[in-house]
Design a protein around this motif. Structure first.
Motif, short mmCIF file in Angstrom:
data_model
loop_
_atom_site.label_atom_id
_atom_site.label_comp_id
_atom_site.label_asym_id
_atom_site.label_seq_id
_atom_site.Cartn_x
_atom_site.Cartn_y
_atom_site.Cartn_z
N ILE A 207 0.85 -1.19 0.00
CA ILE A 207 0.00 0.00 0.00
C ILE A 207 0.88 1.24 0.00
O ILE A 207 1.78 1.38 0.84
CB ILE A 207 -0.91 0.02 1.23
CG1 ILE A 207 -1.84 -1.19 1.21
CG2 ILE A 207 -1.74 1.29 1.26
CD1 ILE A 207 -2.84 -1.19 2.33
N LEU A 208 0.62 2.13 -0.93
CA LEU A 208 1.31 3.41 -0.92
C LEU A 208 0.74 4.27 0.20
O LEU A 208 -0.45 4.21 0.50
CB LEU A 208 1.15 4.12 -2.26
CG LEU A 208 1.70 3.41 -3.50
CD1 LEU A 208 1.46 4.26 -4.73
CD2 LEU A 208 3.18 3.10 -3.33
N GLY A 209 1.60 5.07 0.80
CA GLY A 209 1.13 6.04 1.77
C GLY A 209 0.41 7.18 1.09
O GLY A 209 0.35 7.27 -0.15
N LEU A 210 -0.13 8.09 1.88
CA LEU A 210 -0.91 9.19 1.32
C LEU A 210 -0.06 10.16 0.51
O LEU A 210 -0.61 10.97 -0.25
CB LEU A 210 -1.63 9.94 2.45
CG LEU A 210 -2.66 9.11 3.21
CD1 LEU A 210 -3.28 9.94 4.33
CD2 LEU A 210 -3.73 8.55 2.29
N ASP A 211 1.27 10.06 0.65
CA ASP A 211 2.14 10.92 -0.15
C ASP A 211 2.75 10.18 -1.33
O ASP A 211 3.62 10.71 -2.02
CB ASP A 211 3.25 11.52 0.72
CG ASP A 211 4.12 10.45 1.37
OD1 ASP A 211 3.85 9.25 1.17
OD2 ASP A 211 5.06 10.82 2.10
N GLY A 212 2.32 8.94 -1.56
CA GLY A 212 2.82 8.17 -2.69
C GLY A 212 4.03 7.32 -2.38
O GLY A 212 4.42 6.48 -3.19
N ARG A 213 4.66 7.53 -1.23
CA ARG A 213 5.74 6.65 -0.81
C ARG A 213 5.16 5.42 -0.12
O ARG A 213 3.96 5.36 0.15
CB ARG A 213 6.70 7.39 0.14
CG ARG A 213 7.45 8.53 -0.51
CD ARG A 213 8.41 9.20 0.46
NE ARG A 213 7.71 9.90 1.53
CZ ARG A 213 8.32 10.51 2.54
NH1 ARG A 213 9.65 10.49 2.64
NH2 ARG A 213 7.61 11.15 3.47
N LYS A 214 5.99 4.45 0.20
CA LYS A 214 5.54 3.29 0.95
C LYS A 214 4.89 3.74 2.25
O LYS A 214 5.41 4.62 2.94
CB LYS A 214 6.73 2.37 1.25
CG LYS A 214 6.38 1.15 2.08
CD LYS A 214 7.63 0.32 2.36
CE LYS A 214 7.31 -0.86 3.26
NZ LYS A 214 8.53 -1.67 3.55
N MET A 215 3.74 3.15 2.60
CA MET A 215 3.08 3.52 3.84
C MET A 215 3.97 3.15 5.02
O MET A 215 4.38 1.99 5.16
CB MET A 215 1.71 2.85 3.96
CG MET A 215 0.90 3.34 5.14
SD MET A 215 -0.83 2.74 5.19
CE MET A 215 -1.58 3.77 3.91
N SER A 216 4.29 4.12 5.86
CA SER A 216 5.26 3.90 6.93
C SER A 216 4.97 4.82 8.10
O SER A 216 4.62 6.00 7.91
CB SER A 216 6.68 4.16 6.41
OG SER A 216 7.62 4.17 7.47
N LYS A 217 5.14 4.29 9.32
CA LYS A 217 5.02 5.13 10.51
C LYS A 217 6.03 6.26 10.48
O LYS A 217 5.72 7.40 10.86
CB LYS A 217 5.23 4.27 11.77
CG LYS A 217 4.13 3.27 12.04
CD LYS A 217 4.46 2.38 13.23
CE LYS A 217 5.51 1.34 12.89
NZ LYS A 217 5.70 0.35 13.96
N TYR A 219 7.31 7.85 8.00
CA TYR A 219 7.01 8.90 7.02
C TYR A 219 5.81 9.75 7.43
O TYR A 219 5.56 10.80 6.82
CB TYR A 219 6.73 8.29 5.65
CG TYR A 219 7.91 7.64 4.97
CD1 TYR A 219 9.22 8.01 5.29
CD2 TYR A 219 7.72 6.65 4.02
CE1 TYR A 219 10.29 7.41 4.67
CE2 TYR A 219 8.80 6.04 3.39
CZ TYR A 219 10.08 6.42 3.72
OH TYR A 219 11.14 5.81 3.10
N GLY A 220 5.03 9.28 8.38
CA GLY A 220 3.84 10.02 8.77
C GLY A 220 2.79 10.09 7.68
O GLY A 220 2.02 11.06 7.61
N ASN A 221 2.75 9.07 6.83
CA ASN A 221 1.84 9.10 5.67
C ASN A 221 0.81 7.98 5.73
O ASN A 221 0.24 7.59 4.71
CB ASN A 221 2.64 8.99 4.38
CG ASN A 221 3.38 7.66 4.26
OD1 ASN A 221 3.36 6.83 5.17
ND2 ASN A 221 4.07 7.46 3.15
#
Length: 350
Positions: A207-217, A219-221
């Motif tokens: 799942i991509l995070g909300l900023d398009g990077r990998k969803m990660s704690k 990254y805050g995304n």
């Protein structure tokens, strides 16, 4: 064929063996409690743990609190993160009567295995580990001894309970390889004690995070499982998109749009491309509304069960106490066997 492709190729046979005799397998899995668990954890790993537990695979889940400090100061809220993760595990369907949930720091014998295991690897092997390299680059600090030995600590996590099945993603496959190396070298030097664990990789989409990077704690995304419906809506509303009203899936040129499409697709059991076609020229406002509804609907049951668990404040601590006791029993037995095999059982009190 690279190691990940080779591991993927073995999965049908491994899954057949698990289905035929799940009781042969003891699975060790878990994560570092550095923040709230999120939608990526739920889809990528937690639901698979529940599935394997329900098949009859003996399941242990470690919250590796000691590993929080490998590359950063210990989080002031690590206890909160541990309890939050346990609430999510239980809400997702992990059953403490069938699954052992425990913390790293509460199992001294597990951590003591680090000493003999370190004698079985070289410094060069540790430096080659890609997670060590990545964490070092992200931390911006000098390499600590704890970070350097992180892969060996993970080997102790797996082998203390004689785990023989470890679900992993592509990024963590090298950890299983060094664990397998340590198990083989110990058995060759001192006699058979440890199984050589098998890696299990799944086809779960990233799942991509909300900023398009990998969803990660980090990254805050991420969409945290502990968020309310309103907090989820606010996080999605803040996502940066662009002025093009025609919605397309392009992770490179349109990362925010791609992150929303990826998130919606997972929750709707669809693909980002089909979601994009569905929205068409309706713009990012329609995309955000659809994603919000999809996520909140997908997580509604989980959040309701989580709220019920929170109403019993002693439940989480009782689950952790029971899990820690079970983990200590396993670790003490393994360490005693290791000492015997190494000719060091004279250290035991008579």
């Amino acid at each position: 064929m690279d190691s990940f492709a080779a591991t993927r190729a073995r999965m049908p046979e491994l899954q057949r063996r698990i289905a035929a005799d799940p009781g042969r397998f003891r699975m060790l899995t878990g994560e570092r409690p550095t923040g709230p668990l999120h939608l990526g954890h739920y889809v990528g790993s937690i639901t698979e743990r529940v599935h394997l537990q329900n098949l009859g695979v003996e399941t242990l889940v470690i919250l590796a609190d000691y590993q929080v400090i490998t590359d950063r100061d210990i989080a002031a809220r690590v206890g909160d993160h541990v309890r939050s993760a346990i609430a999510d595990y239980l809400a997702a369907g992990l059953d403490p009567d069938r699954t052992t949930i425990f913390t790293h720091s509460a199992v001294p014998a597990l951590n003591q295995l680090l000493v003999p295991f370190l004698s079985l690897v070289t410094e060069a092997e540790l430096h080659r580990n890609p997670t060590v390299k990545a964490e070092l680059a992200a931390s911006g600090r000098a390499l600590s001894g704890l970070l350097l030995t992180y892969p060996v600590h993970q080997a102790a996590d797996i082998l203390f309970c004689k785990g023989n099945l470890v679900p992993v993603g592509k990024d963590n496959l090298p950890h299983i390889e060094i664990t397998r190396t340590i198990a083989r070298r110990f058995n060759e030097r001192y006699g058979e004690v440890f199984p050589v664990p098998e890696a299990m990789v799944t086809d779960a989409a990233e799942i991509l995070g909300l900023d398009g990077r990998k969803m990660s704690k980090s990254y805050g995304n991420a969409i945290a499982l502990s968020m309310s419906a309103d907090e989820t809506a606010a996080a999605i509303r803040r996502t940066r998109t662009d002025s093009d009203r025609h919605i397309t899936y392009d992770p490179v040129e349109r990362p925010g749009v791609a992150g929303l499409l990826s998130t919606a697709a997972i929750c709707l059991d669809s693909t980002p491309q089909r979601i994009a076609e569905r929205i068409g020229d309706a713009g990012s406002g329609a995309l955000k509304a659809l994603t919000t509804e999809a996520v909140n609907s997908f997580l509604a049951g989980h959040r309701a069960r989580r709220a019920q668990l929170a109403a019993d404040p002693g439940l989480i601590d009782s689950v952790l106490r029971a899990g820690n006791k079970r983990a200590n029993d396993l670790a003490d037995a393994t360490l005693a066997e290791v000492r015997t095999q190494m000719g060091m059982s004279y250290a035991e009190a008579r």
